[in-house]
Design a protein around this motif. Sequence first.
Motif, PDB file in Angstrom:
ATOM      1  N   SER A 426       0.852  -1.388  -0.111  1.00  0.00           N
ATOM      2  CA  SER A 426      -0.103  -0.028   0.125  1.00  0.00           C
ATOM      3  C   SER A 426       0.748   1.294  -0.226  1.00  0.00           C
ATOM      4  N   THR A 427       1.898   1.475   0.938  1.00  0.00           N
ATOM      5  CA  THR A 427       2.866   2.621   0.999  1.00  0.00           C
ATOM      6  C   THR A 427       3.420   2.562  -0.397  1.00  0.00           C
ATOM      7  N   SER A 428       3.923   1.442  -0.833  1.00  0.00           N
ATOM      8  CA  SER A 428       4.772   1.501  -2.164  1.00  0.00           C
ATOM      9  C   SER A 428       3.967   1.774  -3.174  1.00  0.00           C
ATOM     10  N   ALA A 429       2.959   1.572  -3.170  1.00  0.00           N
ATOM     11  CA  ALA A 429       1.744   2.324  -4.337  1.00  0.00           C
ATOM     12  C   ALA A 429       1.590   3.700  -4.171  1.00  0.00           C
ATOM     13  N   GLN A 430       1.479   4.154  -2.933  1.00  0.00           N
ATOM     14  CA  GLN A 430       1.269   5.717  -2.663  1.00  0.00           C
ATOM     15  C   GLN A 430       2.518   6.294  -3.140  1.00  0.00           C
ATOM     16  N   HIS A 431       3.495   5.815  -2.701  1.00  0.00           N
ATOM     17  CA  HIS A 431       4.796   6.430  -2.998  1.00  0.00           C
ATOM     18  C   HIS A 431       5.026   6.775  -4.360  1.00  0.00           C
ATOM     19  N   SER A 432       4.881   5.583  -5.281  1.00  0.00           N
ATOM     20  CA  SER A 432       5.006   5.540  -6.686  1.00  0.00           C
ATOM     21  C   SER A 432       4.046   6.764  -7.284  1.00  0.00           C
ATOM     22  N   ILE A 433       2.911   6.847  -6.744  1.00  0.00           N
ATOM     23  CA  ILE A 433       2.060   7.863  -7.454  1.00  0.00           C
ATOM     24  C   ILE A 433       2.648   9.071  -7.102  1.00  0.00           C
ATOM     25  N   MET A 434       3.091   9.451  -5.750  1.00  0.00           N
ATOM     26  CA  MET A 434       3.723  10.867  -5.732  1.00  0.00           C
ATOM     27  C   MET A 434       4.840  11.112  -6.222  1.00  0.00           C
ATOM     28  N   VAL A 435       5.786   9.999  -6.555  1.00  0.00           N
ATOM     29  CA  VAL A 435       6.951  10.292  -7.253  1.00  0.00           C
ATOM     30  C   VAL A 435       6.670  10.654  -8.786  1.00  0.00           C
ATOM     31  N   GLU A 436       5.733   9.975  -9.374  1.00  0.00           N
ATOM     32  CA  GLU A 436       5.408  10.169 -10.610  1.00  0.00           C
ATOM     33  C   GLU A 436       4.871  11.529 -10.874  1.00  0.00           C
ATOM     34  N   ALA A 437       3.939  12.165  -9.850  1.00  0.00           N
ATOM     35  CA  ALA A 437       3.148  13.209  -9.731  1.00  0.00           C
ATOM     36  C   ALA A 437       4.482  14.288  -9.680  1.00  0.00           C
ATOM     37  N   GLU A 438       5.328  14.146  -8.986  1.00  0.00           N
ATOM     38  CA  GLU A 438       6.599  15.123  -8.779  1.00  0.00           C
ATOM     39  C   GLU A 438       7.233  15.167 -10.187  1.00  0.00           C
ATOM     40  N   ARG A 439       7.643  13.965 -10.593  1.00  0.00           N
ATOM     41  CA  ARG A 439       8.285  13.843 -11.878  1.00  0.00           C
ATOM     42  C   ARG A 439       7.581  14.755 -12.949  1.00  0.00           C
ATOM     43  N   GLU A 440       6.299  14.651 -13.016  1.00  0.00           N
ATOM     44  CA  GLU A 440       5.486  15.321 -13.996  1.00  0.00           C
ATOM     45  C   GLU A 440       5.683  16.711 -13.955  1.00  0.00           C
ATOM     46  N   GLN A 441       5.745  17.253 -12.762  1.00  0.00           N
ATOM     47  CA  GLN A 441       5.652  18.642 -12.483  1.00  0.00           C
ATOM     48  C   GLN A 441       7.002  19.165 -12.457  1.00  0.00           C
ATOM     49  N   THR A 442       8.014  18.367 -12.335  1.00  0.00           N
ATOM     50  CA  THR A 442       9.559  18.920 -11.831  1.00  0.00           C
ATOM     51  C   THR A 442      10.643  18.345 -12.810  1.00  0.00           C
ATOM     52  N   GLY A 443      10.032  17.178 -13.481  1.00  0.00           N
ATOM     53  CA  GLY A 443      10.913  16.407 -14.170  1.00  0.00           C
ATOM     54  C   GLY A 443      11.306  16.762 -15.647  1.00  0.00           C
ATOM     55  N   VAL A 444      11.993  16.299 -16.174  1.00  0.00           N
ATOM     56  CA  VAL A 444      12.439  16.475 -17.918  1.00  0.00           C
ATOM     57  C   VAL A 444      11.545  15.540 -18.601  1.00  0.00           C
ATOM     58  N   ASP A 445      10.647  16.377 -19.427  1.00  0.00           N
ATOM     59  CA  ASP A 445       9.724  15.786 -20.462  1.00  0.00           C
ATOM     60  C   ASP A 445      10.599  15.899 -21.594  1.00  0.00           C
ATOM     61  N   VAL A 446      11.356  14.743 -22.324  1.00  0.00           N
ATOM     62  CA  VAL A 446      12.502  14.890 -23.366  1.00  0.00           C
ATOM     63  C   VAL A 446      11.463  15.331 -24.615  1.00  0.00           C
ATOM     64  N   ASP A 447      10.370  15.145 -24.909  1.00  0.00           N
ATOM     65  CA  ASP A 447       9.674  15.405 -25.969  1.00  0.00           C
ATOM     66  C   ASP A 447       9.488  16.656 -25.856  1.00  0.00           C
ATOM     67  N   GLN A 448       8.933  17.206 -24.936  1.00  0.00           N
ATOM     68  CA  GLN A 448       8.574  18.486 -24.693  1.00  0.00           C
ATOM     69  C   GLN A 448       9.879  19.553 -24.962  1.00  0.00           C
ATOM     70  N   GLN A 449      11.003  19.070 -24.436  1.00  0.00           N
ATOM     71  CA  GLN A 449      12.241  19.726 -24.625  1.00  0.00           C
ATOM     72  C   GLN A 449      12.754  19.808 -26.052  1.00  0.00           C
ATOM     73  N   MET A 450      12.387  18.637 -26.800  1.00  0.00           N
ATOM     74  CA  MET A 450      12.816  18.598 -28.144  1.00  0.00           C
ATOM     75  C   MET A 450      11.720  19.714 -28.992  1.00  0.00           C
ATOM     76  N   GLN A 451      10.381  19.718 -28.469  1.00  0.00           N
ATOM     77  CA  GLN A 451       9.660  20.585 -29.174  1.00  0.00           C
ATOM     78  C   GLN A 451       9.930  22.111 -28.889  1.00  0.00           C
ATOM     79  N   GLN A 452      10.569  22.636 -27.649  1.00  0.00           N
ATOM     80  CA  GLN A 452      11.240  23.702 -27.258  1.00  0.00           C
ATOM     81  C   GLN A 452      12.356  24.085 -28.339  1.00  0.00           C
ATOM     82  N   LEU A 453      13.113  22.974 -28.461  1.00  0.00           N
ATOM     83  CA  LEU A 453      14.294  23.113 -29.209  1.00  0.00           C
ATOM     84  C   LEU A 453      14.231  23.534 -30.635  1.00  0.00           C
ATOM     85  N   LEU A 454      13.049  23.090 -31.090  1.00  0.00           N
ATOM     86  CA  LEU A 454      12.489  23.386 -32.447  1.00  0.00           C
ATOM     87  C   LEU A 454      12.065  25.134 -32.511  1.00  0.00           C
ATOM     88  N   GLU A 455      11.545  25.414 -31.546  1.00  0.00           N
ATOM     89  CA  GLU A 455      11.031  26.633 -31.232  1.00  0.00           C
ATOM     90  C   GLU A 455      12.236  27.666 -31.104  1.00  0.00           C
TER      91      GLU A 455
END
Length: 480
Positions: A426-455
Amino acid sequence: MSLSNAINAARTGLQVTGLRADMVATNVSNATTPGYVRRSVVVSEMITANNPAGVRVDGVARSGNDALTAQRMASGSDVAQASVIASSWASLSARLGDTVDGSGLFAMVSDFESALATAAATPESQANLNGVVDAAKALASEFRSLSQFVSAERTDADQEIASSVNTVNDALKQIQALNTKLGATDRTSARAAALMDERQRYVDTISEFLPIETIDRQGGSIDIVTKEGVFLLAGSAREIEFSPASTVGPADSIASTALSGLSVGGLDITPGQPSYGAISSGLFGALFTLRDTDLPAFNDQLDTVASDLLARLDSADAGGAGANTSLLIDTNPGSTAGIAGRLAINPLIDPLQGGQLSRLRDGLDATTTGDAGNGRLFNAMLDAMNTNRTLTAGGFEGSYSASNLVAGFASRTGQMRVSSEAVQASTSAQHSIMVEAEREQTGVDVDQQMQQLLEIEQAYAANARVIEVANQMLLKLMEL
């Protein structure tokens, strides 16, 4: 706007796009770096004498999310605690065994009862008498081995606490040093962002051992306080104190002063202790729970089973006149806790210790050899093993035969394993959700970075085109 202003504005645009390209490259190269937080270049319009003059760089923004990071650290403390406890109960359950097919205590008791039954059928057989001795030795050895296993686990937990305290104290000092560096650094710079990432990694390290919160202070520094309100870093790091023990015996505890707790500046923060500062979870919570609660409780149950077995075998020889009427003995009957670790075969029946096998059949205090076909004592011991005895110790309440008591012991251990594994899942599942949520907010999305590079590439080309056209216009003017 004059042509010179246009060229200058385009030049600043080229400089900014260069910095943005550099930032995208940094983000992409650190996409998988643990603890790296995405960064971006902050720009604003540059105006001189009320005229637009291009663009300027205001600094480097770090895409952190304090709320998500705090929740992720809290869930990390919980999962660290649950993982250690689940792992320990899995080890105890596997070591104890739960079926007659295994090699654990349950199987040993079953083998001992089978040896008694075989000897009762043909008591004149020397092989059957040796079988009883061997089974009794194996059973006593298993009790001692389990007791030693528990002591070793408690000692390991104590040593792990000492090592963890050093890790946390070192991390606190590192954070204090990084606070100082940040105070002397422009917080809008890329260097400041890198220092904040490094500091957060040390904060994450501490949060695995105990739940903490960070408090922002002036100058970009942070203080660290436990969830219970005890400051570990308030400008300067405070040292967590702990004294490890060389070994941990069955009767050793904090109350007996044989074991140490945790303290900060004299305040008790030991998990499980009656103090407002007592740590509630994390690796410290798990290690103290194992050392001071779960493993001692397991040992109490093991001692209860061992004492019950001794009492059953001792009562079997009702006609015995001496004190040594049990196949198994307590090698140090004056001690209290830890009887399972002191069980041994009675030397009176062990030929390797000068004993006589015939005493198994004739009684342990017999002075002469009796009828070889007399299986009375074997049947009496079997009856004692199968008789229901009432217990109110070691967490056992009710009447049990010997095998049912061991089965109940194994079942309780198995239930603790299942329960702790459920908490871990149970705690591992909750932790995984929080890690993923933080990664989406603060991590690097390579596809998004490539789009910025084109701009960025388009912006760079546009600024370069502006300079080229302005230059052509200047040349035309010079030709006039």
